[in-house]
Design an enzyme around this catalytic site. Sequence first.
Site, PDB file in Angstrom:
ATOM      1  N   ASP A 300      -7.506   5.461  -5.282  1.00 46.58           N
ATOM      2  CA  ASP A 300      -6.052   5.426  -5.129  1.00 46.58           C
ATOM      3  C   ASP A 300      -5.536   6.874  -5.231  1.00 46.58           C
ATOM      4  O   ASP A 300      -6.277   7.811  -5.534  1.00 46.58           O
ATOM      5  CB  ASP A 300      -5.398   4.503  -6.166  1.00 46.58           C
ATOM      6  CG  ASP A 300      -4.044   4.000  -5.664  1.00 46.58           C
ATOM      7  OD1 ASP A 300      -3.479   4.621  -4.747  1.00 46.58           O
ATOM      8  OD2 ASP A 300      -3.536   2.983  -6.188  1.00 46.58           O
TER       9      ASP A 300
HETATM   10  C1  BGC Z   1      -0.581   3.046  -4.400  1.00 51.40           C
HETATM   11  C2  BGC Z   1      -1.429   2.404  -3.329  1.00 51.40           C
HETATM   12  C3  BGC Z   1      -1.090   2.978  -1.990  1.00 51.40           C
HETATM   13  C4  BGC Z   1      -1.317   4.472  -2.051  1.00 51.40           C
HETATM   14  C5  BGC Z   1      -1.104   5.183  -0.729  1.00 51.40           C
HETATM   15  C6  BGC Z   1      -0.605   4.561  -4.321  1.00 51.40           C
HETATM   16  O1  BGC Z   1       0.325   5.139  -5.149  1.00 51.40           O
HETATM   17  O2  BGC Z   1      -1.015   2.620  -5.668  1.00 51.40           O
HETATM   18  O3  BGC Z   1      -1.228   1.012  -3.343  1.00 51.40           O
HETATM   19  O4  BGC Z   1      -1.853   2.374  -0.995  1.00 51.40           O
HETATM   20  O5  BGC Z   1      -0.429   5.021  -3.004  1.00 51.40           O
HETATM   21  O6  BGC Z   1       0.215   5.262  -0.377  1.00 51.40           O
END
Ligand code: BGC
Length: 767
Positions: A300
């Site tokens: 993530d």
């Molecule tokens: C979130 C994810 C997301 C990623 C990309 C993160 O902060 O937890 O769910 O896909 O950002 O935008």
Amino acid sequence: MKTKRTLLLATCFMGCFFVGHAQHINPRQPKKTMPKTYHVADKETQFVRQLMQKMTLPEKIGQLSQYVGGDLLTGPQSAALSDSLFERGMVGSILNVGGVEKLRALQEKNMRLSRLKIPLLFAFDVIHGFKTIFPTPLAESCSWDLNLMFETAKAAAIEASASGIHWTFAPMVDIARDPRWGRIVEGAGEDTYLGCKIAEARVRGFQWNLGNPNAVMACAKHFVAYGAPQAGRDYAPVDLSLSTLAEVYLPPFKACVDAGVKTFMSAFNSFNGIPATGNHWLLTDLLRKQWHYQGFVVSDWNAVQELKAHGVAEIDEDAALLALKAGVDMNMTDGLYNRCLATAVREKHLSVSDIDTAVERILRAKYALGLFDDPYRFLDVARERREVRSSRLDSLARKAAASSMVLLKNNVAVLPLSKQIRRIALVGPLANNQDEVMGSWNARGNAHDVVTVKEGLRQKLGNEVVIDYIQGCDFTDPSKREFSAAFDAAQQSDVVIAVLGEKALMSGESRSRAMLRLPGQQEALLDTLHKAGKPLVVVLMNGRPLCLQKVDTLADALLEAWFPGTQTGHAVADILFGDVVPAGKLTTSFPLTEGQIPNYYNYKRSGRPGDMPYSSTVRHIDVPNHNLYPFGYGLSYTTFSYGKMQCPEQFSADGTLRVSVDVTNTGRFDGEEIVQLYVADKVASMVRPVKELKGFQKLFIAKGQTRRIDFVLDVHDLGFYDNQMRYVIEPGTFEIMVGSDSETLQKRSVVWLGETLPRQAKDHISR
Ligand code: BGC
């Protein structure tokens, strides 16, 4: 690098080892996820391996690195995307940038500047629609309509891919039992059985035609248990028994693997002391060795670097090494792999083959998308113009929005409203709002394309009907200056429609809330409207269950509309005026009050059940245990009556049981009913939930008609996991329950006379 690193890493791996060691599950390989064998090199393998032979170490590591596209904020710790990175072949993927022209420019730059011209992979959070915004995932789960969820995911994939996107970070399949957690809005609610079915439908929808430029790779996120943070605070640590992990949180991820999901995302949180992004047991022992998952894992956002904040890595190098060794193939946004891994290889903390494993997985994904044949195959301006426009999908979005709505209350059949009505008072901060109603992930949705409730009513009713619109209040402003105007409008009306709820960004990532009543002055506004004495219809828009005792008392009718997306107004009008008969049912319990949380329906039994007639039972002294609206609950404009459940007294020798029930539509409308089947294991060697959903069917029944519903249960799906994560099925009595929600059920005891099977790994965790 600091010398302490070796020790730190050793400690983490040992921690992982102990967790993993406890459970050698899954000796058998499930059919659907059999690993490909590459004895005879297929074309893909040959191509990828030959390419890898030409790659330098930095170029390989570059393929593992994902950066934020130029037009978005990168966050304080995110690494910047520079030309020099392209020149050195150190960009594998770019996220959060869309639009054919922009993506073509990036791909061209990459092809021009990089030595080996390996195409970039473009990713975007297409969570509930791209340009056409569908209801939020939580909303849509309340339709219990797997076909519909397949169709909306497919439609989103078509729009997103027409805009140049190869890969979405969806579906989020985290089970969420705590409405304080803001990301409950992104999932399928609190139940694992339903969550598995929905996870599968969404993966299949996004990837419906994978390999062609009108489908996208899906991503099962956030692996794992991200939905169970302490106190519902996003990113907080998670401590859970392994049995609960195996039974509640893992199955939707396994369902994604079985559905062929191409990517996984490791979660931000720690699980039992080990951050998911550095968890070798989770990402390698379980995901790869036991589940035979073949795709790649992305971290993530900045989660690799955050291993330092978790306190399991001291410096960047430790964090990068820990994540890669655990099984994180691609590093999202913080640039740590590019900065640290080559040195780690030189210093022999890592072998080139560790890097190669990850590189190969990512190159295979690019190959499968056809990008080596044509890096521009998703980048067609004419197709983008043709396919990325909201009106193309209007009817699907309208249907999805109406199907997601749940009628919570309908006193004296206030709804549906008559089209002969002459004057409506339309009040509330969401009644004429184009932004908030799209929800927390609105991708490329444009507020101008949103049909407001006011507009939807106007188009439904024409110009003859007077609609007095007064906002009344907003979400945070303490002012009551519009209350008297709202009261006057209400008094003069035939019916009051109050559209209330949360702002879109009161749920979603990092939007946990501790107080779940309607924010701002909205309850006070409702009080004022109630005093006008006219039929009061409340339409709610929100991303999570709210505490609605007061609203429930004041409203004559209450419609949970969630955040319905671009077709909001039409869908609300369709339901309020009976062109669509509501059929949605809750997939998440609505508590009476915050202190009850978590209050999910499938809680485990206690030695002192709360329903005993003396005080020392499992309950609060000031609030009853029950929810305001239970899991599975939802009304219709028609009524259904259930005949007597038919089933034998024993499971048959092969372990199956047929359960049948006749359901009759006894009301004045044709309608759909969601018939639910629950099971409880009466006596087991471990404490079991009071009930668990094990089947459902949504079916249309014309008024006056009866339909017979058959379920076939298999006792092999009624077992449970112990704390070594071994699966066991024990003979004895099971309570079988059928009904219209998790509280309104008829029950029957049925015996299974089989033998306890030895505790063992189940070849599939999903149910
Ligand atoms: C979130 C994810 C997301 C990623 C990309 C993160 O902060 O937890 O769910 O896909 O950002 O935008």
